[in-house]
Enzyme design. Structure first.
Site, PDB file in Angstrom:
ATOM      1  N   GLY A 220       0.771  -1.231   0.000  1.00  0.00           N
ATOM      2  CA  GLY A 220       0.000   0.000   0.000  1.00  0.00           C
ATOM      3  C   GLY A 220       0.805   1.285   0.000  1.00  0.00           C
ATOM      4  O   GLY A 220       0.323   2.317   0.463  1.00  0.00           O
ATOM      5  N   SER A 221       2.021   1.261  -0.566  1.00  0.00           N
ATOM      6  CA  SER A 221       2.771   2.525  -0.609  1.00  0.00           C
ATOM      7  C   SER A 221       2.061   3.537  -1.519  1.00  0.00           C
ATOM      8  O   SER A 221       2.064   4.736  -1.239  1.00  0.00           O
ATOM      9  CB  SER A 221       4.217   2.309  -1.078  1.00  0.00           C
ATOM     10  OG  SER A 221       4.286   2.063  -2.462  1.00  0.00           O
ATOM     11  N   ASN A 222       1.447   3.041  -2.573  1.00  0.00           N
ATOM     12  CA  ASN A 222       0.708   3.966  -3.445  1.00  0.00           C
ATOM     13  C   ASN A 222      -0.570   4.460  -2.768  1.00  0.00           C
ATOM     14  O   ASN A 222      -0.924   5.636  -2.892  1.00  0.00           O
ATOM     15  CB  ASN A 222       0.405   3.301  -4.787  1.00  0.00           C
ATOM     16  CG  ASN A 222       1.635   3.268  -5.670  1.00  0.00           C
ATOM     17  OD1 ASN A 222       2.110   4.296  -6.117  1.00  0.00           O
ATOM     18  ND2 ASN A 222       2.184   2.079  -5.874  1.00  0.00           N
TER      19      ASN A 222
ATOM     20  N   MET B 157      -4.181  -7.026  -7.012  1.00  0.00           N
ATOM     21  CA  MET B 157      -3.639  -8.142  -7.779  1.00  0.00           C
ATOM     22  C   MET B 157      -4.703  -9.176  -8.143  1.00  0.00           C
ATOM     23  O   MET B 157      -4.473 -10.371  -8.074  1.00  0.00           O
ATOM     24  CB  MET B 157      -2.478  -8.788  -7.017  1.00  0.00           C
ATOM     25  CG  MET B 157      -1.386  -7.807  -6.636  1.00  0.00           C
ATOM     26  SD  MET B 157      -0.794  -6.754  -7.989  1.00  0.00           S
ATOM     27  CE  MET B 157       0.553  -7.743  -8.583  1.00  0.00           C
ATOM     28  N   ARG B 158      -5.873  -8.705  -8.540  1.00  0.00           N
ATOM     29  CA  ARG B 158      -6.913  -9.625  -8.991  1.00  0.00           C
ATOM     30  C   ARG B 158      -7.385  -9.236 -10.378  1.00  0.00           C
ATOM     31  O   ARG B 158      -7.409  -8.049 -10.719  1.00  0.00           O
ATOM     32  CB  ARG B 158      -8.119  -9.596  -8.045  1.00  0.00           C
ATOM     33  CG  ARG B 158      -7.798  -9.941  -6.621  1.00  0.00           C
ATOM     34  CD  ARG B 158      -9.011 -10.426  -5.891  1.00  0.00           C
ATOM     35  NE  ARG B 158      -9.361 -11.775  -6.325  1.00  0.00           N
ATOM     36  CZ  ARG B 158      -8.745 -12.876  -5.916  1.00  0.00           C
ATOM     37  NH1 ARG B 158      -7.758 -12.814  -5.062  1.00  0.00           N
ATOM     38  NH2 ARG B 158      -9.131 -14.050  -6.363  1.00  0.00           N
TER      39      ARG B 158
ATOM     40  N   ASN C  17      -5.130   2.347 -13.488  1.00  0.00           N
ATOM     41  CA  ASN C  17      -4.222   1.378 -12.877  1.00  0.00           C
ATOM     42  C   ASN C  17      -2.795   1.914 -12.983  1.00  0.00           C
ATOM     43  O   ASN C  17      -2.477   2.693 -13.881  1.00  0.00           O
ATOM     44  CB  ASN C  17      -4.325   0.046 -13.630  1.00  0.00           C
ATOM     45  CG  ASN C  17      -3.447  -1.033 -13.026  1.00  0.00           C
ATOM     46  OD1 ASN C  17      -3.369  -1.176 -11.806  1.00  0.00           O
ATOM     47  ND2 ASN C  17      -2.763  -1.799 -13.871  1.00  0.00           N
TER      48      ASN C  17
ATOM     49  N   HIS D  40       1.183   0.458 -13.190  1.00  0.00           N
ATOM     50  CA  HIS D  40       1.913  -0.784 -13.502  1.00  0.00           C
ATOM     51  C   HIS D  40       3.411  -0.478 -13.526  1.00  0.00           C
ATOM     52  O   HIS D  40       3.846   0.512 -14.117  1.00  0.00           O
ATOM     53  CB  HIS D  40       1.452  -1.324 -14.860  1.00  0.00           C
ATOM     54  CG  HIS D  40       2.052  -2.655 -15.176  1.00  0.00           C
ATOM     55  ND1 HIS D  40       1.592  -3.831 -14.615  1.00  0.00           N
ATOM     56  CD2 HIS D  40       3.089  -3.002 -15.974  1.00  0.00           C
ATOM     57  CE1 HIS D  40       2.323  -4.840 -15.060  1.00  0.00           C
ATOM     58  NE2 HIS D  40       3.243  -4.372 -15.888  1.00  0.00           N
TER      59      HIS D  40
HETATM   60  C1  GAR Z   1       3.165  -1.307  -7.483  1.00  0.00           C
HETATM   61  O1  GAR Z   1       4.509  -1.366  -7.907  1.00  0.00           O
HETATM   62  C2  GAR Z   1       2.240  -1.394  -8.672  1.00  0.00           C
HETATM   63  O2  GAR Z   1       2.774  -0.805  -9.834  1.00  0.00           O
HETATM   64  C3  GAR Z   1       2.124  -2.889  -8.825  1.00  0.00           C
HETATM   65  O3  GAR Z   1       2.010  -3.366  -7.524  1.00  0.00           O
HETATM   66  C4  GAR Z   1       2.796  -2.540  -6.672  1.00  0.00           C
HETATM   67  C5  GAR Z   1       2.011  -2.210  -5.437  1.00  0.00           C
HETATM   68  O4  GAR Z   1       2.827  -1.534  -4.527  1.00  0.00           O
HETATM   69  N1  GAR Z   1       0.996  -3.245  -9.633  1.00  0.00           N
HETATM   70  C6  GAR Z   1       1.017  -4.230 -10.522  1.00  0.00           C
HETATM   71  O5  GAR Z   1       1.961  -4.944 -10.705  1.00  0.00           O
HETATM   72  C7  GAR Z   1      -0.281  -4.397 -11.289  1.00  0.00           C
HETATM   73  N2  GAR Z   1      -0.094  -5.226 -12.430  1.00  0.00           N
HETATM   74  P1  GAR Z   1       2.177  -0.849  -3.248  1.00  0.00           P
HETATM   75  O6  GAR Z   1       1.296  -1.901  -2.576  1.00  0.00           O
HETATM   76  O7  GAR Z   1       3.348  -0.477  -2.394  1.00  0.00           O
HETATM   77  O8  GAR Z   1       1.384   0.338  -3.698  1.00  0.00           O
END
Ligand code: GAR
Length: 210
Positions: A16-18, A94-95, A111, A113
């Site tokens: 969940g850093s984003n 991730m679903r 999204n 990526h």
């Molecule tokens: C992020 O790097 C995002 O780009 C990736 O999951 C990570 C979640 O990080 N998403 C994917 O790979 C989607 N295909 P976070 O939980 O620290 O936000």
């Protein structure tokens, strides 16, 4: 009368850093909208605790207790509609999504990526890039369509891969870039500056300067 703020739901499955970057931007009034809900498919994910600390309601579910993807997505859709959500922000969710949510939020779901799409869609994009030996990778923010990481691209940032760089180091640098770019992109949408014309996305006004 005050202008109605965009109501946002963030979907996440992990660290969940984003989510945190978006919640922080919202708290500082820099997101242009309010985060109404976190949707999370993993009850033990650290992002759930982040939401609690940020005072953002979490709708946490266990996919295994539903008969199908469509079944839980209908419940999620009801929650989103009840809260008047106008933008769904996938942040490490991730679903696989079904048309239930993708069609309901057509043009209103984005999204992030960790690669320069269309290179390295799907799982483990950072590992895929390292394995492939590319010299430059990056981050992509895109609208969600029915395909795998295939929707119209809103923003991208490139990141050079160092000689012999580890996956941990690259992952950290990619996350840092994401955590700045995502709140900016959401703000652009919230301010009504983003238009979609076929596959082309235009952003009016100032360019990214993070
Ligand atoms: C992020 O790097 C995002 O780009 C990736 O999951 C990570 C979640 O990080 N998403 C994917 O790979 C989607 N295909 P976070 O939980 O620290 O936000």
């Amino acid at each position: 009368m005050a202008e109605q703020q965009l109501r946002i739901a963030v979907f996440a499955s992990g660290q969940g850093s984003n989510f945190q970057a978006l919640a922080d931007a919202a708290a500082e009034g820099k997101l242009g909208g309010s985060i109404e809900l976190l949707v999370c498919d993993k009850p033990s994910a650290p992002v759930v605790e982040r939401a609690r600390r940020a005072g953002i309601e979490a709708w946490v579910f266990n996919p295994k207790s539903y008969a199908s993807r469509e079944a839980y997505e209908h419940e999620i859709l009801d929650e989103l509609r009840r809260r008047g959500v106008g933008l769904v922000v996938l942040a490490g969710y991730m679903r696989i999504l079904t048309p239930v949510l993708v069609e309901a939020f057509d043009g209103r779901m984005i999204n992030i990526h960790p690669s320069l799409l269309p290179s390295f869609p799907g799982l483990n994009a950072i590992g895929q890039a390292l394995e492939h030996g590319v010299k430059v990778t990056g981050v992509t923010i895109h609208f969600v369509d029915g395909g795998l990481d295939s929707g119209p691209i809103i923003a991208q940032r490139s990141i050079e891969i160092g000689e012999g760089e580890s996956e941990a180091s690259l992952s950290e640098r990619i996350h840092s870039a994401e955590n700045v770019l995502y709140p900016w992109a959401v703000r652009c949408i919230a301010e009504g500056r983003v238009t979609l014309d076929g596959r082309k996305v235009r952003i009016a006004g100032a360019d990214f300067s993070g």
